[in-house]
Design an enzyme around this catalytic site. Structure first.
Site, PDB file in Angstrom:
ATOM      1  N   ASP A 115     -44.831  -6.256 -10.696  1.00  0.00           N
ATOM      2  CA  ASP A 115     -45.245  -4.938 -11.168  1.00  0.00           C
ATOM      3  C   ASP A 115     -46.492  -5.085 -12.034  1.00  0.00           C
ATOM      4  O   ASP A 115     -46.441  -5.689 -13.112  1.00  0.00           O
ATOM      5  CB  ASP A 115     -44.106  -4.310 -11.979  1.00  0.00           C
ATOM      6  CG  ASP A 115     -44.298  -2.825 -12.221  1.00  0.00           C
ATOM      7  OD1 ASP A 115     -45.381  -2.312 -11.913  1.00  0.00           O
ATOM      8  OD2 ASP A 115     -43.363  -2.175 -12.713  1.00  0.00           O
ATOM      9  N   ASP A 116     -47.617  -4.567 -11.553  1.00  0.00           N
ATOM     10  CA  ASP A 116     -48.897  -4.580 -12.286  1.00  0.00           C
ATOM     11  C   ASP A 116     -49.530  -5.971 -12.385  1.00  0.00           C
ATOM     12  O   ASP A 116     -50.392  -6.193 -13.243  1.00  0.00           O
ATOM     13  CB  ASP A 116     -48.737  -4.041 -13.715  1.00  0.00           C
ATOM     14  CG  ASP A 116     -48.532  -2.535 -13.773  1.00  0.00           C
ATOM     15  OD1 ASP A 116     -48.456  -1.907 -12.703  1.00  0.00           O
ATOM     16  OD2 ASP A 116     -48.432  -1.991 -14.889  1.00  0.00           O
ATOM     17  N   CYS A 155     -47.761   2.353  -8.813  1.00  0.00           N
ATOM     18  CA  CYS A 155     -46.589   1.671  -8.262  1.00  0.00           C
ATOM     19  C   CYS A 155     -45.725   2.494  -7.319  1.00  0.00           C
ATOM     20  O   CYS A 155     -45.383   2.027  -6.237  1.00  0.00           O
ATOM     21  CB  CYS A 155     -45.741   1.105  -9.390  1.00  0.00           C
ATOM     22  SG  CYS A 155     -45.194   2.320 -10.583  1.00  0.00           S
ATOM     23  N   HIS A 179     -38.096   2.936  -8.922  1.00  0.00           N
ATOM     24  CA  HIS A 179     -39.180   3.885  -9.223  1.00  0.00           C
ATOM     25  C   HIS A 179     -39.686   4.639  -7.992  1.00  0.00           C
ATOM     26  O   HIS A 179     -40.871   4.940  -7.872  1.00  0.00           O
ATOM     27  CB  HIS A 179     -40.353   3.177  -9.924  1.00  0.00           C
ATOM     28  CG  HIS A 179     -41.189   4.129 -10.726  1.00  0.00           C
ATOM     29  ND1 HIS A 179     -42.488   3.864 -11.095  1.00  0.00           N
ATOM     30  CD2 HIS A 179     -40.912   5.357 -11.214  1.00  0.00           C
ATOM     31  CE1 HIS A 179     -42.973   4.874 -11.784  1.00  0.00           C
ATOM     32  NE2 HIS A 179     -42.031   5.798 -11.875  1.00  0.00           N
ATOM     33  N   ASP A 190     -47.520  -4.573  -6.723  1.00  0.00           N
ATOM     34  CA  ASP A 190     -47.553  -3.154  -6.354  1.00  0.00           C
ATOM     35  C   ASP A 190     -48.886  -2.482  -6.656  1.00  0.00           C
ATOM     36  O   ASP A 190     -49.163  -1.390  -6.149  1.00  0.00           O
ATOM     37  CB  ASP A 190     -46.407  -2.386  -7.009  1.00  0.00           C
ATOM     38  CG  ASP A 190     -46.464  -2.378  -8.528  1.00  0.00           C
ATOM     39  OD1 ASP A 190     -47.323  -3.064  -9.115  1.00  0.00           O
ATOM     40  OD2 ASP A 190     -45.635  -1.670  -9.136  1.00  0.00           O
ATOM     41  N   ASN A 191     -49.718  -3.094  -7.477  1.00  0.00           N
ATOM     42  CA  ASN A 191     -51.074  -2.593  -7.750  1.00  0.00           C
ATOM     43  C   ASN A 191     -51.794  -3.602  -8.629  1.00  0.00           C
ATOM     44  O   ASN A 191     -51.241  -4.642  -8.975  1.00  0.00           O
ATOM     45  CB  ASN A 191     -51.062  -1.209  -8.412  1.00  0.00           C
ATOM     46  CG  ASN A 191     -50.181  -1.077  -9.627  1.00  0.00           C
ATOM     47  OD1 ASN A 191     -49.173  -0.361  -9.600  1.00  0.00           O
ATOM     48  ND2 ASN A 191     -50.513  -1.776 -10.688  1.00  0.00           N
TER      49      ASN A 191
END
Length: 640
Positions: free
Chosen positions: A35-36, A76, A154, A305-306
């Site tokens: 995540d990130d 995300c 999410h 995710d990004n």
């Protein structure tokens, strides 16, 4: 795209003959999603010396490194939905990170009007992945796979009291969902806080000292692999790391604090510690596969995710850097969606290999089904393409990539935009960005200019025009919500998030409003939208509680009181509404909170528009009628 009922597709899957039916055992699939985690946050591409990621490097060395991998969106929720559905977020309308929002919205639309500061009208924020889509987990489950989701979701959640809701992992094809919470970020109490906010299950020990949530979720995932090692499994390990809140194991923070280069672009020791915790998790998962004797029959995907978060700052500088890429999370530039990626496919991919094939997160659905020998569900029409040819060293199947992000993100800042990558070229289209609210275009050659520092739009008019036409065609193909000019735009208007809040007064800070004091009153001058004040934390109080507030107002709209604890942030699920008389006179309001409310801070929204609001008394009253917390503002120094 074909509209097909999910039930029909699953029935067709159950009756289909697996392409791998003759094989002794279908491969396991372990999908690790960070995540990130940004392009430069690992050692894979040689752009960091501060962060240590030996286990991610080990994963890539065992298999294939992707040098041109992209998330389908720079936020995300949309990317996660694209992995599950194989569909471009432009088509689903899931283009913003709203998977934690209470309101259920699955229908996309372009708004007719917008706020005064916005040149473009916004598009609706989809908050759930529509259950009509047959997910990757459902396709694999119908083919005999055990399916488990571990970590952050999410992509939507089920509201209490709404039995029709079907948006959580167990509704979308997963047999197991741990820890089953709708958080948008990492654990609200912090990664090293007590795990009591999560359900205790399996090997969890919620009150273990110095526990890190990532470690415990990994423990559960390893237990799952052990329990299912004799059957094919799909394990979705979607880590919370390295998303905010920013905290980590104290000993690791101390370790990196000693290694900080004050002139480095990556120099936040807490973030470096969080990267190491995630890398350790990857290593533990790989070690478990080896120890269980199933590594040779397990496909492992590592993705993010990004891009890395560069808008949150600590010590005056971003928590990380995506250099040499431009921008970061929530931007349309490469730093927002070009991400680190690698995979292992035992017996098929040559260890230590790499590919520059263009790959999107939408591609994992068809790719993994083909690798597992599972037939595509009947009637399902995907935007993703199978990358198996590229994995086997053949021609790259994806020729271009569209990323649609039609939202303002003022703190970055980002404006509604889309990009199209075709070969080495990237076209960026900003919707309604010019002074006269016309679209603005930028053109880059990524092979020669990965940092997007030289806009070539003026030098290559033919290339520009060809890609503009292709983007129009692709947006139409995806039936994307394309922003239009805002008729209410007023030059010079500024988004409230860009206005520095006034200093707090008597422990209260105002948002979307100017804050002052006088005559024993707290005074809010609303800028419109949603003015509110938040108290500083106080000693935890348990319900039943009543909040008494004296307010005078010349604004309009319904009032609301939100309440929070350290483990539970302000949310529409933790609020009470009340009617406000906006006649300029002082009125007393008694707002009852739910009996089970636990409160250590308040947020008061006295109105929903412009106007002047004065508050001269706030009290929190317990069941015995005693004021357990109060503010009367009598001794507040008047504003100058």
């Amino acid at each position: 795209m074909k509209s097909t009922l999910k039930a029909l597709s699953i029935l067709s899957l159950l009756s289909a003959v697996s392409m791998a039916g003759a094989a002794d055992k279908q491969p396991n699939i372990l999908f690790i999603l960070a995540d990130d985690l940004g392009y430069a946050d690992t050692t894979l591409y040689g752009h960091t010396s501060f962060y240590k990621t030996p286990n991610i490097q080990r994963l890539a060395d065992r298999g294939m490194l992707f040098t041109r991998a992209y998330s389908a969106n720079p936020l995300c929720s949309p990317t996660r939905s694209s992995i599950l559905s194989g569909i471009n977020p432009a088509r689903t309308g899931y283009t913003s990170a709203a998977g934690h929002v209470d309101a259920v919205r699955i229908d996309k639309k372009v708004n007719a009007r917008g706020p005064a500061w916005a040149k473009a009208c916004g598009v609706s924020q989809i908050t759930r992945l529509d259950p009509k889509y047959v997910t990757l987990a459902e396709a694999l489950k119908s083919a005999g796979y055990a399916t488990g989701h571990f970590g952050k979701w999410h992509v939507g959640f089920n509201r209490p009291g709404h039995p029709e809701d079907r948006y959580e992992p167990k509704d979308q094809g997963f047999d197991v969902d741990i820890p089953s919470v709708p958080h948008a970020s990492g654990p609200l109490g912090g990664y090293t806080a007590s795990l009591s906010e999560f359900p205790a299950m399996g090997v969890w020990e919620p009150d273990s000292p110095d526990a890190n949530v990532e470690d415990f979720i990994c423990d559960e995932a390893i237990q799952y692999m052990k329990a299912h090692r004799d059957e094919p499994f799909f394990l979705n390990y979607w880590a919370y790391s390295v998303h905010a809140p920013f905290d980590s194991k104290p000993e690791l923070v101390e370790k990196y604090a000693k290694e900080v280069d004050p002139n480095g672009t990556q120099r936040y020791p807490v973030y470096a510690a969080m990267v190491e915790v995630f890398d350790d998790t990857v290593g533990r998962l790989l070690d478990a596969l080896d120890r269980l004797g199933i590594a040779d029959n397990t496909i492992v995907v590592f993705y993010s995710d990004n891009g890395g978060n560069m808008y949150d700052k600590r010590g005056g500088y971003p928590v990380t850097s995506n250099a040499p890429l431009r921008g970061g999370k929530a931007t349309i530039y490469e730093g927002g969606s070009r991400i680190p990626a690698a995979m292992i496919w035992p017996g098929q991919i040559k260890p230590g290999s790499s590919t520059d094939a263009l790959i999107s997160s939408t591609d994992w659905y068809p790719t993994l089904l083909e690798m597992a020998g599972v037939s595509m569900p009947s009637g399902v029409d995907l935007d993703g393409v199978s990358q198996v040819p590229a994995l086997l060293g053949k021609d790259a199947p994806r020729k271009r990539l569209l990323n649609h992000f039609p939202h303002y993100f003022p703190v970055v800042p980002n404006e509604p935009a889309a990009y199209l990558i075709e070969g080495d070229w990237k076209l960026i289209r900003y919707f309604c960005k010019s002074d006269d609210q016309q679209d603005v275009f930028e053109l880059y050659n990524l092979k020669e200019d990965i940092s997007e520092s030289h806009d070539l739009a003026a030098q290559y008019p033919e290339r520009l025009e060809q890609m503009k036409q292709q983007m129009v065609a692709d947006l139409e193909h995806f039936e994307a919500s394309v922003p239009v000019a805002n008729p209410d735009y007023k030059p010079g208007a500024v988004h409230s998030s860009l206005i520095k809040p006034d200093p707090p007064i008597a422990g209260w800070r105002a948002y979307n409003a100017g804050l002052s004091a006088g005559r024993g009153r707290l005074i809010l001058n609303s800028r419109g939208g949603d003015p509110f004040i938040i108290s500083k934390p106080f000693e935890l109080q348990n319900g039943p509680l009543t909040v008494k507030i004296r307010i005078s107002s010349t604004s309009s709209g319904t009032g609301q009181v939100f309440y929070k604890t350290k483990a539970e942030d302000f949310s529409t699920s933790r609020r009470a509404t009340f009617s406000v008389t906006h006649d300029g006179a002082m009125h007393l309001y008694e707002v009852e909170l739910p009996e089970d409310a636990s409160v250590d801070a308040l947020r008061i929204d006295p109105s929903t528009s412009t106007g002047r609001v004065e508050i001269d008394d706030v009290r929190v009253i317990n069941a015995e009628g005693t004021a357990v917390q109060s503010w009367d503002f009598e001794n507040v120094v008047p504003a100058k």
